[in-house]
Write a protein that holds these residues in place. Sequence first.
Motif, PDB file in Angstrom:
ATOM      1  N   ASP A   4      18.432 -54.197 -79.436  1.00 54.76           N
ATOM      2  CA  ASP A   4      17.206 -53.451 -78.831  1.00 54.76           C
ATOM      3  C   ASP A   4      17.279 -53.692 -77.218  1.00 54.76           C
ATOM      4  O   ASP A   4      16.223 -52.976 -76.631  1.00 54.76           O
ATOM      5  N   GLY A   5      18.253 -54.375 -76.556  1.00 50.31           N
ATOM      6  CA  GLY A   5      18.068 -54.479 -75.240  1.00 50.31           C
ATOM      7  C   GLY A   5      17.355 -55.806 -74.764  1.00 50.31           C
ATOM      8  O   GLY A   5      17.134 -56.400 -73.722  1.00 50.31           O
ATOM      9  N   GLN A   6      16.505 -56.747 -75.751  1.00 49.00           N
ATOM     10  CA  GLN A   6      15.862 -57.902 -75.423  1.00 49.00           C
ATOM     11  C   GLN A   6      16.955 -59.024 -74.977  1.00 49.00           C
ATOM     12  O   GLN A   6      17.760 -59.236 -75.903  1.00 49.00           O
TER      13      GLN A   6
ATOM     14  N   THR B 197      24.533 -57.869 -81.661  1.00 45.64           N
ATOM     15  CA  THR B 197      23.980 -58.760 -80.442  1.00 45.64           C
ATOM     16  C   THR B 197      25.334 -59.159 -79.275  1.00 45.64           C
ATOM     17  O   THR B 197      26.567 -59.548 -79.737  1.00 45.64           O
ATOM     18  N   VAL B 198      25.129 -58.977 -78.129  1.00 45.13           N
ATOM     19  CA  VAL B 198      26.324 -58.936 -77.269  1.00 45.13           C
ATOM     20  C   VAL B 198      26.063 -60.110 -76.368  1.00 45.13           C
ATOM     21  O   VAL B 198      25.144 -60.402 -75.817  1.00 45.13           O
ATOM     22  N   PRO B 199      26.929 -61.071 -76.442  1.00 44.02           N
ATOM     23  CA  PRO B 199      26.900 -62.308 -75.446  1.00 44.02           C
ATOM     24  C   PRO B 199      27.116 -61.588 -74.010  1.00 44.02           C
ATOM     25  O   PRO B 199      27.676 -60.899 -73.688  1.00 44.02           O
ATOM     26  N   SER B 200      26.525 -62.823 -73.189  1.00 45.15           N
ATOM     27  CA  SER B 200      26.403 -62.697 -71.673  1.00 45.15           C
ATOM     28  C   SER B 200      27.889 -62.903 -71.236  1.00 45.15           C
ATOM     29  O   SER B 200      28.632 -63.737 -71.715  1.00 45.15           O
ATOM     30  N   ALA B 201      28.116 -62.128 -70.047  1.00 43.81           N
ATOM     31  CA  ALA B 201      29.336 -62.189 -69.496  1.00 43.81           C
ATOM     32  C   ALA B 201      29.604 -63.507 -68.485  1.00 43.81           C
ATOM     33  O   ALA B 201      30.685 -63.698 -68.095  1.00 43.81           O
ATOM     34  N   HIS B 202      28.630 -64.245 -68.314  1.00 43.14           N
ATOM     35  CA  HIS B 202      28.543 -65.416 -67.593  1.00 43.14           C
ATOM     36  C   HIS B 202      27.861 -66.587 -68.111  1.00 43.14           C
ATOM     37  O   HIS B 202      26.716 -66.439 -68.938  1.00 43.14           O
ATOM     38  N   ALA B 203      27.865 -67.775 -67.875  1.00 44.46           N
ATOM     39  CA  ALA B 203      27.073 -69.028 -68.051  1.00 44.46           C
ATOM     40  C   ALA B 203      27.035 -69.915 -66.826  1.00 44.46           C
ATOM     41  O   ALA B 203      27.688 -69.618 -65.957  1.00 44.46           O
ATOM     42  N   VAL B 204      26.015 -70.792 -66.987  1.00 44.57           N
ATOM     43  CA  VAL B 204      25.725 -71.504 -65.740  1.00 44.57           C
ATOM     44  C   VAL B 204      25.746 -73.104 -66.385  1.00 44.57           C
ATOM     45  O   VAL B 204      25.050 -73.293 -67.468  1.00 44.57           O
ATOM     46  N   GLU B 205      25.970 -74.096 -65.558  1.00 43.24           N
ATOM     47  CA  GLU B 205      25.777 -75.472 -65.981  1.00 43.24           C
ATOM     48  C   GLU B 205      24.961 -76.049 -64.851  1.00 43.24           C
ATOM     49  O   GLU B 205      25.636 -75.754 -63.468  1.00 43.24           O
ATOM     50  N   LEU B 206      23.846 -76.469 -65.130  1.00 41.13           N
ATOM     51  CA  LEU B 206      22.865 -77.105 -64.027  1.00 41.13           C
ATOM     52  C   LEU B 206      22.978 -78.592 -64.130  1.00 41.13           C
ATOM     53  O   LEU B 206      22.888 -79.260 -65.284  1.00 41.13           O
ATOM     54  N   VAL B 207      23.561 -79.383 -63.227  1.00 47.06           N
ATOM     55  CA  VAL B 207      23.670 -80.675 -63.368  1.00 47.06           C
ATOM     56  C   VAL B 207      23.164 -81.465 -62.174  1.00 47.06           C
ATOM     57  O   VAL B 207      22.886 -80.922 -61.069  1.00 47.06           O
ATOM     58  N   ASP B 208      22.767 -82.632 -62.492  1.00 50.74           N
ATOM     59  CA  ASP B 208      22.129 -83.352 -61.474  1.00 50.74           C
ATOM     60  C   ASP B 208      23.321 -84.117 -60.266  1.00 50.74           C
ATOM     61  O   ASP B 208      24.318 -84.185 -60.798  1.00 50.74           O
ATOM     62  N   PRO B 209      22.912 -84.271 -59.339  1.00 49.96           N
ATOM     63  CA  PRO B 209      23.952 -84.685 -58.146  1.00 49.96           C
ATOM     64  C   PRO B 209      24.978 -85.969 -58.748  1.00 49.96           C
ATOM     65  O   PRO B 209      25.855 -86.043 -58.260  1.00 49.96           O
ATOM     66  N   PHE B 210      24.277 -86.822 -59.448  1.00 45.37           N
ATOM     67  CA  PHE B 210      25.253 -88.189 -60.046  1.00 45.37           C
ATOM     68  C   PHE B 210      25.989 -87.706 -61.317  1.00 45.37           C
ATOM     69  O   PHE B 210      26.669 -88.485 -61.914  1.00 45.37           O
ATOM     70  N   GLY B 211      25.702 -86.602 -61.964  1.00 48.18           N
ATOM     71  CA  GLY B 211      26.516 -86.114 -63.163  1.00 48.18           C
ATOM     72  C   GLY B 211      26.151 -86.910 -64.334  1.00 48.18           C
ATOM     73  O   GLY B 211      26.720 -86.701 -65.291  1.00 48.18           O
ATOM     74  N   ASP B 212      24.691 -87.221 -64.307  1.00 50.48           N
ATOM     75  CA  ASP B 212      24.095 -87.976 -65.408  1.00 50.48           C
ATOM     76  C   ASP B 212      23.772 -86.947 -66.628  1.00 50.48           C
ATOM     77  O   ASP B 212      23.979 -87.272 -67.862  1.00 50.48           O
ATOM     78  N   MET B 213      23.402 -86.072 -66.357  1.00 50.04           N
ATOM     79  CA  MET B 213      22.883 -84.725 -67.479  1.00 50.04           C
ATOM     80  C   MET B 213      23.193 -83.522 -66.905  1.00 50.04           C
ATOM     81  O   MET B 213      23.467 -83.395 -65.664  1.00 50.04           O
ATOM     82  N   SER B 214      23.262 -82.856 -67.910  1.00 45.11           N
ATOM     83  CA  SER B 214      23.743 -81.394 -67.627  1.00 45.11           C
ATOM     84  C   SER B 214      22.887 -80.473 -68.328  1.00 45.11           C
ATOM     85  O   SER B 214      22.651 -80.788 -69.672  1.00 45.11           O
TER      86      SER B 214
ATOM     87  N   ASP C 174      15.561 -51.983-101.716  1.00 43.28           N
ATOM     88  CA  ASP C 174      14.806 -52.080-102.914  1.00 43.28           C
ATOM     89  C   ASP C 174      13.504 -52.208-102.919  1.00 43.28           C
ATOM     90  O   ASP C 174      12.674 -51.676-103.489  1.00 43.28           O
ATOM     91  N   HIS C 175      12.931 -52.931-101.839  1.00 44.93           N
ATOM     92  CA  HIS C 175      11.679 -53.206-101.530  1.00 44.93           C
ATOM     93  C   HIS C 175      11.152 -52.257-100.587  1.00 44.93           C
ATOM     94  O   HIS C 175       9.768 -52.412-100.311  1.00 44.93           O
ATOM     95  N   GLY C 176      11.695 -51.342-100.048  1.00 43.24           N
ATOM     96  CA  GLY C 176      11.061 -50.252 -98.993  1.00 43.24           C
ATOM     97  C   GLY C 176      10.730 -51.160 -97.803  1.00 43.24           C
ATOM     98  O   GLY C 176       9.588 -50.671 -97.177  1.00 43.24           O
ATOM     99  N   HIS C 177      11.472 -52.039 -97.371  1.00 44.16           N
ATOM    100  CA  HIS C 177      11.077 -52.702 -96.180  1.00 44.16           C
ATOM    101  C   HIS C 177      11.699 -52.367 -94.738  1.00 44.16           C
ATOM    102  O   HIS C 177      13.139 -52.251 -95.156  1.00 44.16           O
ATOM    103  N   ALA C 178      11.154 -51.984 -93.980  1.00 45.56           N
ATOM    104  CA  ALA C 178      11.720 -51.707 -92.710  1.00 45.56           C
ATOM    105  C   ALA C 178      11.562 -52.670 -91.834  1.00 45.56           C
ATOM    106  O   ALA C 178      10.656 -53.265 -91.130  1.00 45.56           O
ATOM    107  N   LEU C 179      12.996 -53.534 -91.536  1.00 42.42           N
ATOM    108  CA  LEU C 179      13.147 -54.550 -90.573  1.00 42.42           C
ATOM    109  C   LEU C 179      13.162 -54.128 -89.185  1.00 42.42           C
ATOM    110  O   LEU C 179      13.523 -52.818 -88.776  1.00 42.42           O
ATOM    111  N   PRO C 180      12.689 -54.811 -88.298  1.00 46.48           N
ATOM    112  CA  PRO C 180      12.511 -54.657 -86.905  1.00 46.48           C
ATOM    113  C   PRO C 180      14.010 -54.350 -86.326  1.00 46.48           C
ATOM    114  O   PRO C 180      14.909 -54.710 -86.886  1.00 46.48           O
ATOM    115  N   ALA C 181      14.267 -53.308 -85.448  1.00 44.40           N
ATOM    116  CA  ALA C 181      15.447 -52.809 -85.123  1.00 44.40           C
ATOM    117  C   ALA C 181      16.444 -53.935 -84.343  1.00 44.40           C
ATOM    118  O   ALA C 181      17.655 -54.049 -84.866  1.00 44.40           O
ATOM    119  N   TRP C 182      15.842 -54.927 -83.682  1.00 39.74           N
ATOM    120  CA  TRP C 182      16.652 -56.084 -83.236  1.00 39.74           C
ATOM    121  C   TRP C 182      17.309 -56.973 -84.313  1.00 39.74           C
ATOM    122  O   TRP C 182      18.372 -57.351 -84.330  1.00 39.74           O
TER     123      TRP C 182
END
Length: 251
Positions: free
Chosen positions: A153-155, A126-143, A111-119
Motif C-alpha cells: 500500500d506504499g508504506q 512487499t518490495v525491498p529498497s534498492a539501497h542500504a546504508v551502514e552507519l559506522v563510528d570512526p574507530f569501526g567498533d560499532m555499525s 470462512d470467517h468473513g474477515h477483511a485484512l488490511p491491504a498492506w
Amino acid sequence: MAKRKRRDRPAGRRERRRPSARRTRREPDLIDMAAAALDGGPIALLGLASSLLAAVDPRSDDPPDPDATRAQLVEALSADPLEEATALLAAVAALSGDDVLGRRVARLAVDHGHALPAWLDGIAATVPSAHAVELVDPFGDMSEFVVGATLPDGQPLSAVVSVDHNAGSVAVDGFLVPESVDVVVDAGLGSADEGDLLARPLAPADARARISEAISHGLLVVPAPETESWPSARPSVEWLVGLLPGGGRGA
C-alpha cells in the motif's frame, strides 16, 4: 486500555462473533494486544507477531517452553474466530515465510468473513529498497545497518541492526521503523555529534549477507545479547532482510 476502533466491513461480510465469557477469561491478553496492534498499523502488528515467534524460537539461548511451540501458537490462533486472531496469524505466516500457513490464513479469512488490511493481505508483494546504508563510528567498533522495503500500500519500513565488531561482529540490537532508509539515516546522522558517525552506501545484497552473519554470530553468544527490542524483533528483522537479494559479500 485504549478503546478499539470499529473497522468498516464490506457489504456481505459476516459480523465478528463476540468472545464468550469463558474465552474472555482464558485469553484476554493476546486478543486485546492483537486488537491494539491491528489498529496500530504494520509496525505494531508485525512487532507483536515477531515477539511471539521469538518466544518459541528453538534457537533461543533459553530452552523454549515445551508447552509453547510455534505449532501450538498457530493452532490456537487458527481456532479463534475473531478478526484480530486471523490478522495476527497472517502476520506470523508472513514473518515465518510459511506459504502453506499463508494459504491457510487466506481460507480462514474467507470462512470467517474477515477483511485484512491491504498492506497485510498483499504483504507477499512487499518490495525491498534498492539501497542500504551502514552507519559506522570512526574507530569501526560499532555499525548500524539500515535496510528498507515498501509495503504493497506504499508504506515504508526500515530495519535498523546494531552490530558490535569488538564482540565478533555480533548483532546486539535491531528493530523496525515506519520510515524509509533515507529518513532513518538522516535522523541517525542528525542525532549524532559531528564526526561520530560515517554513512557508507552498501549494496542490499552485501547488507543482507553482513546482517545475516551478525545475527548468526549473536546466536552463538552466551548469554545472548538482549535489549528492549532484541531478540523479540529478530523474526521481523530477518523477514525484511530476507527480502533483499542474495549473493552478497559478508564482512
